[in-house]
Design an enzyme around this catalytic site. Structure first.
Site, PDB file in Angstrom:
ATOM      1  N   GLU A   1     -16.540  14.976  32.841  1.00 38.59           N
ATOM      2  CA  GLU A   1     -15.794  14.103  32.163  1.00 38.59           C
ATOM      3  C   GLU A   1     -14.442  14.388  33.112  1.00 38.59           C
ATOM      4  O   GLU A   1     -13.275  14.730  31.878  1.00 38.59           O
ATOM      5  CB  GLU A   1     -15.736  14.151  31.007  1.00 38.59           C
ATOM      6  CG  GLU A   1     -16.643  13.924  30.145  1.00 38.59           C
ATOM      7  CD  GLU A   1     -16.987  14.001  28.768  1.00 38.59           C
ATOM      8  OE1 GLU A   1     -15.768  13.951  28.384  1.00 38.59           O
ATOM      9  OE2 GLU A   1     -18.105  12.884  28.029  1.00 38.59           O
TER      10      GLU A   1
ATOM     11  N   GLU B   1     -24.765  13.328  28.424  1.00 37.13           N
ATOM     12  CA  GLU B   1     -24.240  13.445  26.645  1.00 37.13           C
ATOM     13  C   GLU B   1     -24.229  12.254  25.809  1.00 37.13           C
ATOM     14  O   GLU B   1     -24.607  11.244  25.908  1.00 37.13           O
ATOM     15  CB  GLU B   1     -23.076  13.730  26.497  1.00 37.13           C
ATOM     16  CG  GLU B   1     -22.999  15.726  27.238  1.00 37.13           C
ATOM     17  CD  GLU B   1     -21.554  15.906  26.440  1.00 37.13           C
ATOM     18  OE1 GLU B   1     -20.540  15.294  26.232  1.00 37.13           O
ATOM     19  OE2 GLU B   1     -21.180  16.846  27.272  1.00 37.13           O
TER      20      GLU B   1
HETATM   21  C1  BGP Z   1     -17.862  15.788  25.567  1.00 32.61           C
HETATM   22  C2  BGP Z   1     -17.570  16.553  25.638  1.00 32.61           C
HETATM   23  C3  BGP Z   1     -18.060  18.002  25.606  1.00 32.61           C
HETATM   24  C4  BGP Z   1     -17.832  17.754  23.824  1.00 32.61           C
HETATM   25  C5  BGP Z   1     -18.164  16.335  23.601  1.00 32.61           C
HETATM   26  C6  BGP Z   1     -17.880  16.394  22.416  1.00 32.61           C
HETATM   27  O1  BGP Z   1     -16.605  14.878  25.644  1.00 32.61           O
HETATM   28  O2  BGP Z   1     -17.985  17.126  27.392  1.00 32.61           O
HETATM   29  O3  BGP Z   1     -17.705  19.292  25.762  1.00 32.61           O
HETATM   30  O4  BGP Z   1     -17.443  18.804  23.534  1.00 32.61           O
HETATM   31  O5  BGP Z   1     -17.474  15.767  23.762  1.00 32.61           O
HETATM   32  O6  BGP Z   1     -16.373  16.370  21.985  1.00 32.61           O
HETATM   33  P1  BGP Z   1     -15.884  17.166  20.471  1.00 32.61           P
HETATM   34  O7  BGP Z   1     -17.013  18.179  21.060  1.00 32.61           O
HETATM   35  O8  BGP Z   1     -14.339  17.133  21.334  1.00 32.61           O
HETATM   36  O9  BGP Z   1     -16.016  16.670  19.044  1.00 32.61           O
END
Ligand code: BGP
Length: 478
Positions: A169, A379
């Site tokens: 990302e 993801e």
């Molecule tokens: C994405 C990232 C992850 C993860 C996920 C959830 O942007 O790649 O590392 O953290 O989001 O986000 P958050 O943990 O901020 O809710």
């Protein structure tokens, strides 16, 4: 393990889950690991609003066998994880830490033993502190440091790892670092750095991809983008123009180099609109040409719903306090566009849209606009507060409902011809959610952080296990 083609031909689909090093490993200073920017930030900064850190995280560093066993028992056939740069190259460049190499070798070997295909991300936000001190991703030298580190990893693990991505990302990372200011080094509303970061990250990625090909690694490599497909509020004026501007802001600095090996055609025009410049060098164009990915990793949580700017100065809304805050996620960019709030779409407790239909829309849009790339959903998941029952079991029906919808739309897109070949649920087990700390849970497996990191699979874990089994049965019967 077979050649890259076998990775796909031997399986109906890649079904798995994912994590990132800083969020799950812990062992923050174990075995000569270097200090990371996140270690430093969480230990020292007043901006660590939830006062938590990844020192121990989910203790994956010590418990990876247990977690990999659970993946295998859950019918998962692949695992996405990231390598901690500072564990392998403690100062970011130079000396390689054999302790780090040994650790990842053991973990990768264990995945293979369990028939879990490793999918390695080289950089998932956790910069070595030494590089952060030199200006991090604003210092162009980092693109060479990253390339050097990538080569160390290709050399050490490339005989067994077939699935690679360079950077997680780059767009969202740059957004949090330079616009929201909640990720170190906490710049706020800094449009100049927001775009320069993306440029440097994509250049670093291109250099590493070029090295990957030169080294003849039997595998495929790409980059992971945070999906931000733009949808317009019906009240938007100048629709075409607003779409173009927002799409550039959210997607194009990543997707065009990643999938077409060049910079977006509208870059010059956008420099004027957003008022930024890009420091570049002769020869960068050729680097981008060579650095096109073999596939796209898509982290899909939400869309970007926007309209023309109505009034007010540039403002960024974010919520790292969850239920303790009413703040929604969004932005207003003076004179350009602003986030719009769709009353018909549900939001999670952190103010982000939950809208599974986006899975279909985004996949189709990428297929049509970017010549039908191979895509993996790297993801997708749902963060919630959770309370286990007396046996530590979590009945996460809300997650399952949303999960099922997302998968339904993904398979619909596949049916419609999108070349999607894998899905990784975020996350394998509960882990550190950046500055949201440990209460925002995403895992298929519960981690009891108060009680020796005890693992207990949640209802969603069993649901996913059955889902994969049925999927395989159906494919095999047809
Ligand atoms: C994405 C990232 C992850 C993860 C996920 C959830 O942007 O790649 O590392 O953290 O989001 O986000 P958050 O943990 O901020 O809710």
């Amino acid at each position: 393990m077979g050649k890259i083609d076998n990775v796909f031909s031997e399986r109906n689909f890649l079904w798995g889950s994912g994590t990132a090093a800083y969020q799950c490993e812990g062992g923050w200073d174990a075995d000569k690991k270097g200090t990371g920017e996140w270690d430093y930030f969480n230990h020292n900064s007043a901006l660590n609003v939830n006062s938590q850190d990844g020192d121990d995280a989910s203790d994956f560093f010590h418990r990876y066998k247990e977690d990999i066993d659970l993946m295998a028992e859950g019918n998962q056939n692949t695992y996405r994880f990231s390598i901690s740069w500072a564990r392998v190259v403690p100062n970011g460049t130079g000396e390689v830490n054999q302790g780090g190499i040994d650790y990842y070798n053991d973990m990768i070997n264990y995945c293979l033993e369990k028939n879990i295909e490793p999918n390695v991300t080289l950089f998932h936000y956790d910069l070595p502190l030494e590089l952060a001190k030199q200006g991090g991703w604003l210092n162009r030298n980092i693109t060479d440091a990253f390339n050097e580190y990538a080569q160390v990893c290709f050399e050490a693990f490339g005989d067994r790892v077939k699935l690679w991505s360079t950077i997680n990302e780059p767009r969202y990372y740059s957004y949090c670092t330079n616009m929201v200011g909640n990720y170190p080094p906490n710049r706020h509303q800094d449009v100049q750095s927001y775009f320069q970061y993306q440029y440097n990250l994509m250049l670093a990625s291109a250099k590493a991809i070029t090295s990957f090909r030169k080294m003849n690694i039997d595998g495929m490599i790409g980059i992971v983008h945070d999906n931000g497909n733009v949808e317009l509020d019906p009240d938007t004026e100048n629709k075409e123009e607003i779409f173009k501007i927002a799409d550039f802001f959210y997607n194009r600095m990543i997707l065009v180099p990643a999938l077409e090996g060049k910079l977006p055609d509208e870059l010059e025009e956008m420099k004027e609109k957003f008022k930024f410049m890009i420091f570049h060098e002769d020869g960068d164009k050729e680097l981008f040409e060579k650095g096109k990915g073999d596939y796209l990793g898509l982290n899909l949580y939400n869309r970007q719903y926007v309209k023309h700017w109505e009034s007010g100065e540039t403002e960024v809304f974010h919520n790292n306090k969850g239920a303790q805050s009413k703040s929604k996620e969004g932005i207003r960019l003076e004179g350009l566009f602003e986030s719009s709030f769709d009353k018909n779409v549900k939001r999670n407790q952190w103010g982000r849209e939950v809208n599974p239909r986006i899975m279909y829309t985004a996949l189709i849009e990428i297929k049509e606009r970017y010549s039908d790339p191979l895509i993996m959903i790297t993801e997708n998941g749902h963060g919630i507060y959770e309370t286990p029952d007396k046996d530590d079991y979590v009945i996460d029906n809300e997650r399952i409902e949303i999960f099922e919808q997302f998968l339904k739309y993904m398979l619909q897109a596949k049916e419609a011809g999108v070349n999607v070949k894998g899905y990784y649920h975020w996350s394998t087990m509960d882990l550190y959610s950046w500055i949201n700390g440990y209460e925002k849970r995403y895992g298929l497996v519960r981690v009891d952080f108060e009680n020796d990191f005890k693992r207990t699979p949640k209802k969603s874990y069993y649901w996913f296990k059955d889902y994969i089994e049925h999927y395989n049965e159906e494919i095999n019967n047809n």
